[in-house]
Write a protein that holds these residues in place. Structure first.
Motif, PDB file in Angstrom:
ATOM      1  N   ILE A 227      -0.995   6.889   5.355  1.00  0.00           N
ATOM      2  CA  ILE A 227      -2.217   6.329   4.758  1.00  0.00           C
ATOM      3  C   ILE A 227      -2.102   4.816   4.645  1.00  0.00           C
ATOM      4  CG2 ILE A 227      -3.669   6.284   2.697  1.00  0.00           C
ATOM      5  CD1 ILE A 227      -2.903   9.204   2.225  1.00  0.00           C
ATOM      6  N   ALA A 228      -0.915   4.334   4.222  1.00  0.00           N
ATOM      7  CA  ALA A 228      -0.703   2.890   4.094  1.00  0.00           C
ATOM      8  C   ALA A 228      -0.821   2.210   5.452  1.00  0.00           C
ATOM      9  CB  ALA A 228       0.669   2.619   3.482  1.00  0.00           C
TER      10      ALA A 228
ATOM     11  N   ILE B 250      -4.507   1.949   6.349  1.00  0.00           N
ATOM     12  CA  ILE B 250      -5.177   0.894   5.581  1.00  0.00           C
ATOM     13  C   ILE B 250      -4.762  -0.490   6.086  1.00  0.00           C
ATOM     14  CG2 ILE B 250      -5.447  -0.133   3.291  1.00  0.00           C
ATOM     15  CD1 ILE B 250      -5.083   2.639   2.101  1.00  0.00           C
TER      16      ILE B 250
ATOM     17  N   TRP C 140      -1.894   5.904  -6.845  1.00  0.00           N
ATOM     18  CA  TRP C 140      -3.337   6.107  -6.901  1.00  0.00           C
ATOM     19  C   TRP C 140      -3.725   7.561  -6.655  1.00  0.00           C
ATOM     20  CZ3 TRP C 140      -4.765   1.391  -3.299  1.00  0.00           C
ATOM     21  CH2 TRP C 140      -4.532   0.195  -4.011  1.00  0.00           C
ATOM     22  N   LEU C 141      -3.070   8.199  -5.676  1.00  0.00           N
ATOM     23  CA  LEU C 141      -3.472   9.545  -5.260  1.00  0.00           C
ATOM     24  C   LEU C 141      -2.550  10.635  -5.788  1.00  0.00           C
ATOM     25  CD1 LEU C 141      -4.402   8.825  -1.518  1.00  0.00           C
ATOM     26  CD2 LEU C 141      -5.875   8.748  -3.540  1.00  0.00           C
TER      27      LEU C 141
ATOM     28  N   ALA D 290       2.123   9.230   2.450  1.00  0.00           N
ATOM     29  CA  ALA D 290       1.800   7.940   1.836  1.00  0.00           C
ATOM     30  C   ALA D 290       1.960   6.805   2.848  1.00  0.00           C
ATOM     31  CB  ALA D 290       2.693   7.696   0.629  1.00  0.00           C
TER      32      ALA D 290
ATOM     33  N   TRP E  40       1.561   1.603  -3.594  1.00  0.00           N
ATOM     34  CA  TRP E  40       0.413   1.903  -4.467  1.00  0.00           C
ATOM     35  C   TRP E  40      -0.189   3.275  -4.198  1.00  0.00           C
ATOM     36  CZ3 TRP E  40      -1.994  -3.502  -3.201  1.00  0.00           C
ATOM     37  CH2 TRP E  40      -1.350  -4.488  -3.965  1.00  0.00           C
ATOM     38  N   ILE E  41      -0.218   3.710  -2.937  1.00  0.00           N
ATOM     39  CA  ILE E  41      -0.895   4.956  -2.583  1.00  0.00           C
ATOM     40  C   ILE E  41      -0.385   6.149  -3.390  1.00  0.00           C
ATOM     41  CG2 ILE E  41      -1.237   6.633  -0.720  1.00  0.00           C
ATOM     42  CD1 ILE E  41      -3.109   4.239  -0.589  1.00  0.00           C
TER      43      ILE E  41
ATOM     44  N   PHE F  94       0.823  -1.206   0.000  1.00  0.00           N
ATOM     45  CA  PHE F  94       0.000   0.000   0.000  1.00  0.00           C
ATOM     46  C   PHE F  94       0.862   1.262   0.000  1.00  0.00           C
ATOM     47  CE2 PHE F  94      -3.554  -2.731   1.634  1.00  0.00           C
ATOM     48  CZ  PHE F  94      -4.426  -2.466   0.593  1.00  0.00           C
ATOM     49  N   SER F  95       2.021   1.229   0.665  1.00  0.00           N
ATOM     50  CA  SER F  95       2.907   2.395   0.615  1.00  0.00           C
ATOM     51  C   SER F  95       3.474   2.594  -0.782  1.00  0.00           C
ATOM     52  CB  SER F  95       4.051   2.225   1.623  1.00  0.00           C
ATOM     53  OG  SER F  95       4.847   1.101   1.313  1.00  0.00           O
TER      54      SER F  95
END
Length: 309
Positions: A72-73, A76, A60-61, A69, A56-57, A53-54
């Motif tokens: 947020i990761a 999630i 994506w954003l 990032a 992908w974020i 997620f770190s």
């Protein structure tokens, strides 16, 4: 003396990380009587979620801030571990209340293999990196006292501080909050806790959530040091002697046991290893755990079981 201190501090740092993984075993066993063999898989799954997620974020954003990032990761990944805890209680533990210990043990083994496969399906099977900004450069201390100073890895210091803070928060949670007291009541006697209105299912979800957070923090630290790969599940095997040494029902025991194992591994490898051909760090913890099983099976801080007939 400087080299001895360097080895001692390195052992203490490693011991804190062992304690962090061992805490997951202790928390779940205290609340449900389940020896959770899935703890290693939980560490891996959490680390994979954080790493991917770190990555992908920002895509994506469109974020340029690595710190944002990572935050947020982390949020999630935490949500994923909470959802996982709820599903484990809803789909597995709820139907195994008051079952034999062997049945619960096999259930956690099944959960472990399921998480291994699910993590690979969702996040891939490559080696991934977690970069949360932990310093990698070595640090020299006490140069005025010892020639050359004492070499310490800054990453180990940060990791130990994070682990110590988490342990302190967990201690406060168990001692000062109503939920923590309810968890301790369930650990002492399931049926008595239910008789005074403590909902066992909700307590199990909470304790698996707490164990999930512990696994996430451990996964981030170990992933930052070693990279996120499927061999990370073996970290749980390194924590088993810690649990045996400290006691299955003792949170302080997990901490003290981890420190003893960490220091013992490092010192024995340096000072005894050359006498026996090396490699003692690999098996030292397990031999020490075997000695405790023979002479004090409940561990240093575990509760002695007395059966009255």
């Amino acid at each position: 003396m400087g080299f001895f201190l360097e080895t001692l501090i390195g052992g203490l740092m490693a011991g804190m990380l062992y304690s962090l993984v061992a805490l997951g075993f202790v928390l779940i066993f205290k609340a449900s009587g389940v020896f959770n063999f899935a703890q290693g898989a939980m560490v891996l799954f959490a680390a994979l979620a954080m790493a991917r997620f770190s990555e992908w974020i920002p895509q994506w954003l469109g974020l340029e801030s690595k710190l944002l990032a990572n935050l947020i990761a982390f949020a999630i990944a935490t949500a994923c571990m909470f959802a996982l805890a709820w599903l484990i209680e809803r789909l597995v533990l709820r139907y195994l209340v008051n079952q034999e210990g062997a049945t619960l043990l096999m259930a956690t083994l099944g959960i472990s293999y399921f998480l291994d496969g699910l993590g690979q399906s969702l996040f891939g099977s490559n080696v991934y990196q977690i970069d949360i900004g932990m310093p990698k450069d070595p640090l020299f201390l006490f140069e005025s006292m010892f020639e050359g100073g004492v070499l310490i890895n800054q990453e180990d210091i940060v990791a130990a501080i994070i682990a110590a803070c988490l342990v302190a928060l967990l201690s406060l949670f168990f001692q000062k909050t109503s939920t923590g007291r309810a968890l301790r009541a369930v650990a002492d006697d399931h049926q008595a806790a239910q008789s005074i209105g403590i909902p066992l299912n909700r307590i199990w979800v909470i304790v698996w959530c707490v164990a999930g957070i512990t696994a996430l923090v451990a996964g981030i630290i170990w992933g930052s040091k070693l990279g996120v790969q499927f061999s990370l599940t073996t970290v749980a095997l390194r924590a088993l002697p810690v649990v045996i040494l400290g006691g299955l029902t003792s949170v302080p025991g997990a901490i003290i046991g981890g420190l003893i194992i960490g220091v013992g591994e490092k010192l024995s490898e340096i000072y005894i290893g050359p006498l026996v051909g090396g490699g003692i760090e690999i098996w030292f913890a397990y031999v020490l755990a075997l000695v405790f099983l023979l002479f004090r099976p409940q561990g240093l801080f575990g509760e002695k079981i007395i059966d009255r007939v």
